[in-house]
Each structure stands twice: as C-alpha cells, then as structure tokens.
Write a protein that holds these residues in place. Structure first.
Motif, PDB file in Angstrom:
ATOM      1  N   PRO A  42       0.471  -1.064  -0.091  1.00 40.10           N
ATOM      2  CA  PRO A  42       0.006  -0.051   0.342  1.00 40.10           C
ATOM      3  C   PRO A  42       0.545   1.147  -0.058  1.00 40.10           C
ATOM      4  N   ASP A  43       2.164   1.267   0.541  1.00 38.95           N
ATOM      5  CA  ASP A  43       2.754   1.988   0.540  1.00 38.95           C
ATOM      6  C   ASP A  43       3.934   2.309  -0.506  1.00 38.95           C
ATOM      7  N   ARG A  44       3.830   1.740  -1.562  1.00 41.52           N
ATOM      8  CA  ARG A  44       4.938   0.971  -2.477  1.00 41.52           C
ATOM      9  C   ARG A  44       5.628   0.278  -1.542  1.00 41.52           C
ATOM     10  N   LEU A  45       6.538   0.657  -0.995  1.00 42.98           N
ATOM     11  CA  LEU A  45       7.778   0.323  -0.288  1.00 42.98           C
ATOM     12  C   LEU A  45       7.774   0.226   0.977  1.00 42.98           C
ATOM     13  N   GLU A  46       8.461  -0.724   1.853  1.00 40.27           N
ATOM     14  CA  GLU A  46       8.345  -0.964   3.061  1.00 40.27           C
ATOM     15  C   GLU A  46       9.339   0.062   3.999  1.00 40.27           C
ATOM     16  N   LYS A  47       8.569   0.280   4.973  1.00 42.96           N
ATOM     17  CA  LYS A  47       9.230   1.234   5.462  1.00 42.96           C
ATOM     18  C   LYS A  47      10.284   0.538   7.060  1.00 42.96           C
ATOM     19  N   ASP A  48      10.542   1.487   8.032  1.00 42.50           N
ATOM     20  CA  ASP A  48      11.594   0.574   8.808  1.00 42.50           C
ATOM     21  C   ASP A  48      11.978  -0.435   8.377  1.00 42.50           C
ATOM     22  N   VAL A  49      13.166  -0.549   7.263  1.00 39.94           N
ATOM     23  CA  VAL A  49      13.908  -1.366   7.214  1.00 39.94           C
ATOM     24  C   VAL A  49      15.399  -1.371   7.632  1.00 39.94           C
ATOM     25  N   VAL A  50      15.842  -2.991   7.594  1.00 43.50           N
ATOM     26  CA  VAL A  50      17.212  -2.808   8.499  1.00 43.50           C
ATOM     27  C   VAL A  50      17.986  -4.465   7.253  1.00 43.50           C
ATOM     28  N   ASP A  51      19.144  -2.896   7.850  1.00 44.67           N
ATOM     29  CA  ASP A  51      20.158  -4.242   6.386  1.00 44.67           C
ATOM     30  C   ASP A  51      21.218  -5.190   7.978  1.00 44.67           C
ATOM     31  N   ALA A  52      21.169  -6.314   7.094  1.00 44.11           N
ATOM     32  CA  ALA A  52      21.984  -7.413   7.625  1.00 44.11           C
ATOM     33  C   ALA A  52      22.311  -8.243   6.508  1.00 44.11           C
ATOM     34  N   GLU A  53      23.514  -8.812   6.764  1.00 44.33           N
ATOM     35  CA  GLU A  53      23.971  -9.250   6.201  1.00 44.33           C
ATOM     36  C   GLU A  53      24.470 -10.868   6.646  1.00 44.33           C
ATOM     37  N   VAL A  54      23.557 -11.515   7.590  1.00 44.15           N
ATOM     38  CA  VAL A  54      23.693 -12.645   8.055  1.00 44.15           C
ATOM     39  C   VAL A  54      21.635 -12.853   8.272  1.00 44.15           C
ATOM     40  N   SER A  55      21.383 -13.533   7.378  1.00 41.64           N
ATOM     41  CA  SER A  55      20.080 -14.298   7.218  1.00 41.64           C
ATOM     42  C   SER A  55      19.917 -15.821   6.712  1.00 41.64           C
ATOM     43  N   SER A  56      18.362 -16.173   7.525  1.00 38.73           N
ATOM     44  CA  SER A  56      18.143 -17.374   6.981  1.00 38.73           C
ATOM     45  C   SER A  56      17.500 -17.183   5.716  1.00 38.73           C
ATOM     46  N   LEU A  57      17.402 -15.925   4.785  1.00 37.21           N
ATOM     47  CA  LEU A  57      17.055 -16.077   3.408  1.00 37.21           C
ATOM     48  C   LEU A  57      17.676 -15.854   2.403  1.00 37.21           C
ATOM     49  N   ALA A  58      19.251 -16.272   3.047  1.00 40.99           N
ATOM     50  CA  ALA A  58      20.382 -15.478   2.102  1.00 40.99           C
ATOM     51  C   ALA A  58      21.558 -16.564   2.486  1.00 40.99           C
ATOM     52  N   PHE A  59      22.141 -17.128   0.881  1.00 39.75           N
ATOM     53  CA  PHE A  59      22.619 -18.286   1.130  1.00 39.75           C
ATOM     54  C   PHE A  59      23.900 -17.369   0.380  1.00 39.75           C
ATOM     55  N   ARG A  60      25.671 -17.180   0.960  1.00 41.03           N
ATOM     56  CA  ARG A  60      25.723 -16.347   0.519  1.00 41.03           C
ATOM     57  C   ARG A  60      27.375 -16.993  -0.042  1.00 41.03           C
ATOM     58  N   TRP A  61      27.414 -16.852  -1.817  1.00 45.36           N
ATOM     59  CA  TRP A  61      28.240 -17.410  -2.553  1.00 45.36           C
ATOM     60  C   TRP A  61      29.278 -18.052  -1.691  1.00 45.36           C
ATOM     61  N   GLU A  62      30.631 -17.766  -0.747  1.00 43.17           N
ATOM     62  CA  GLU A  62      31.730 -17.513   0.202  1.00 43.17           C
ATOM     63  C   GLU A  62      31.484 -18.428   0.595  1.00 43.17           C
ATOM     64  N   ASP A  63      29.706 -18.925   1.697  1.00 42.62           N
ATOM     65  CA  ASP A  63      29.297 -19.333   2.464  1.00 42.62           C
ATOM     66  C   ASP A  63      29.308 -20.796   2.076  1.00 42.62           C
ATOM     67  N   SER A  64      28.529 -20.621   0.681  1.00 41.60           N
ATOM     68  CA  SER A  64      28.799 -22.508  -0.158  1.00 41.60           C
ATOM     69  C   SER A  64      29.855 -22.993  -0.894  1.00 41.60           C
ATOM     70  N   LEU A  65      30.933 -22.142  -0.926  1.00 42.71           N
ATOM     71  CA  LEU A  65      32.076 -22.235  -1.513  1.00 42.71           C
ATOM     72  C   LEU A  65      32.907 -23.407  -0.830  1.00 42.71           C
ATOM     73  N   ALA A  66      33.021 -22.827   1.092  1.00 40.35           N
ATOM     74  CA  ALA A  66      33.503 -22.941   1.930  1.00 40.35           C
ATOM     75  C   ALA A  66      33.178 -24.026   2.593  1.00 40.35           C
ATOM     76  N   ARG A  67      31.481 -24.507   2.169  1.00 43.98           N
ATOM     77  CA  ARG A  67      31.185 -25.994   3.375  1.00 43.98           C
ATOM     78  C   ARG A  67      31.245 -26.702   1.725  1.00 43.98           C
ATOM     79  N   LEU A  68      31.258 -26.555   0.315  1.00 48.52           N
ATOM     80  CA  LEU A  68      31.398 -27.878  -0.295  1.00 48.52           C
ATOM     81  C   LEU A  68      32.873 -27.724  -0.220  1.00 48.52           C
ATOM     82  N   ASP A  69      33.958 -27.247  -0.323  1.00 45.88           N
ATOM     83  CA  ASP A  69      35.283 -27.217   0.177  1.00 45.88           C
ATOM     84  C   ASP A  69      35.839 -28.664   1.132  1.00 45.88           C
ATOM     85  N   ALA A  70      34.316 -28.335   2.472  1.00 45.65           N
ATOM     86  CA  ALA A  70      34.518 -29.048   3.564  1.00 45.65           C
ATOM     87  C   ALA A  70      33.811 -30.441   3.133  1.00 45.65           C
TER      88      ALA A  70
END
Length: 321
Positions: A184-212
């Motif tokens: 209804p407002d076009r965009l969400e308000k009160d947005v919080v920046d995050a580097e780590v989230s259950s919604l984001a699988f980072r490429w460097e983390d995927s590479l590390a897991r594959l190497d392991a």
C-alpha cells in the motif's frame, strides 16, 4: 444442467443411448473412458530444454532501453518450456525467469502466495528487501522470498544486476490458492540492513561448505554437493553442485522436476538422449522421470532447484539410476 428424469432411463436399450445420457449428465463410465486416468509411468509432456544466458542478456539489455518500471512491475523474461500447448511453465511445478535491474531503479514491493528465490549472476550494489530486512545481492548468492513475504528490489550501485528467478507459480496455478497484493505504501518502511539471514545463502559460504565435503554424494551426480536450507522453501529444494573438468556423472531419473542454473563453467547435460550444451549463466530444464547425465568440459558449479519437497510430502518421490 438439466437432470434426466429417472423414469426415462428405463427406456434406454443401447449403449449409445446410455452414452447420450452420460453426456447430458456430464459424466462417463469407467469402461468407456475416452481419456485414461491412469498410466504405467509418468508421461513425457514437457520437454528438456536449455536457455542461453548470453542471448537472453542481450534481450534484457534491449528491454532495459525500452521497458521501465512504469510499464512492468518487474523487468524479467519468463522461460516457457517449448512443449506444444504449454503457455507458461518451465517444468511442471516451477517457472524460471531472468531479471534485470539498472542503476537507480527500484522495483516496488509486493507479495504473493507463490514462493520465490533468486540466483544472482552479475552486478553489485543491488539489494532486496524481504519483510523489512535489506539484503545485498551479490554474484553467486541465493536469496529466498517465502510465500506471502513482502519484497522489493533496488539498485544503488554502478552496475546493471542480472539474476535468475525461480518460483512455484505453476504449482499454485494447479492448486489454485493464488493471491497477489502490491504494497500500500509502494515500499516497506523501517527497513533494517543485514549481512546474515536465513533468507540469504552467500556464495563464499557455499564454497566453504563444498570444500569441507569429504566425499561425493551417493547419487553420483556431482563431485561435491550441498543443500541450501532443509529444504530452502516448503515447495523448493536447492542443491549446489561442483563438478571438475572432465567429470561424467552417473545417470539418474527422478519424479522431481529440476531446473539447473549454471553459476560458472561449461559442459553438457544429456536428457533422455538429447544433448543440451551449456555455459555460465545458462538454464537447463529437466522434466520429471527423464534420465539425465552431466558431462563437464571445464570446472563447473550448478544450482539445482527442484520440487523434491512436494514429491516427498506426498510420498511421490521416486529415484532410479
């Protein structure tokens, strides 16, 4: 529909007359069914297919000059399986699309009952906001948009950003609980920046897991494999697969429908005897119950999105080598 008086049925003396009654009542007898409802194994309806990222990137670049967000909620191109009669799906339950957002652009927030995910191919400085959390989108990252989550995208950096969208829209079409709502407002308000989230699988983390990983997966379809989430979404499983140059996988067929996104590398996938050659950024569709095998010509990383969770939930997941 007008009901046939039961008394008149006593006068039916031939099968042809009985079948006329069936037509009148919108029904049919099991002994003369025009279209069989059961068959020995899954039919080959949709077909194996490959889409070239290089070609579609040129299409998106042209659209970037001609299509702005006043014309379309998202600047994307949907990958329609080329099977005759198909009008939307990439595989039976999933649809894939390539999307472009350009510097300074914002795609307004909306939400819908289909679940979605994004596999980032190129570009820096773009972010997505999902239910009030802003996540940067970087090449190789996989980001989730669960069902009914608000989400928007914006590009604040210098690069055009290209990614692959995969959604369970065809499944929702089939089951019919489709809901869509613009914010209804076009965009969400009160947005919080995050580097780590259950919604984001980072490429460097995927590479590390594959190497392991210390051993190849039992199915033999990759040298190393990890799963993103458990599963990533209720209707979509995600696996990142690594294959060295010269790798030849086992041959597998499964009742799960699969869409492969090539993060890097080159090779070919043989699906039911059809050879699909691919390189970085390409997408390969492998419909259910088609035997397939991967051959690589250089080191490759693939993301496999499948409807395994759906098949597993209904005890319909079958795998055969």
């Amino acid at each position: 529909m007008t009901a046939t008086p039961l008394a008149s049925l006593s006068n039916v003396e031939t099968l042809e007359e009985l079948y006329e009654v069936f037509d009148e009542l919108s029904m049919e007898g099991g002994w003369h069914r025009r279209f069989p409802a059961l068959w020995p194994e899954p039919r080959k309806n949709l077909v194996p297919a490959r889409w070239s990222y290089a070609t579609i990137k040129s299409v998106l670049d042209a659209a970037g000059r001609l299509v702005d967000h006043s014309m379309a909620d998202r600047r994307n191109v949907t990958l329609r399986n080329p099977a005759e009669g198909n009008v939307y799906s990439t595989v039976r339950t999933l649809v894939a699309a390539y999307q472009l957002i350009r510097p300074g652009e914002t795609a307004d927030a909306h939400r819908h009952s289909p679940a979605a995910l994004r596999i980032i191919l190129e570009g820096r400085g773009t972010s997505t906001v999902v239910n009030g959390t802003r996540l940067e989108m970087r090449p190789g990252d996989v980001l989730l948009t669960p069902s009914t989550a608000w989400h928007s995208h914006s590009a604040d950096g210098p690069d055009d950003c290209y990614w692959v969208d995969i959604l369970d829209v065809p499944l929702i079409h089939l089951l019919e609980p489709m809901f869509f709502e613009p914010h209804p407002d076009r965009l969400e308000k009160d947005v919080v920046d995050a580097e780590v989230s259950s919604l984001a699988f980072r490429w460097e983390d995927s590479l590390a897991r594959l190497d392991a990983q210390t051993s190849a997966p039992e199915h033999g379809m990759a040298e190393r494999e990890i799963q993103l989430g458990d599963p990533a979404l209720k209707t979509v499983a995600l696996h990142v697969q690594r294959m060295p140059a010269g790798f030849r996988s086992a041959t597998l067929r499964t009742t799960a429908n699969s869409i492969f996104t090539v993060l890097c590398g080159s090779g070919e996938t043989v699906v039911d005897g059809e050879v699909l050659t691919w390189t970085t950024g390409d997408i390969v569709a492998v419909p259910a119950w088609r035997p397939y095998q991967h051959h690589t010509s250089e080191d490759a990383y693939l993301v496999r999105a499948s409807d395994e969770p759906v098949m597993r939930a209904f005890d319909l997941l079958r795998v055969s080598d």
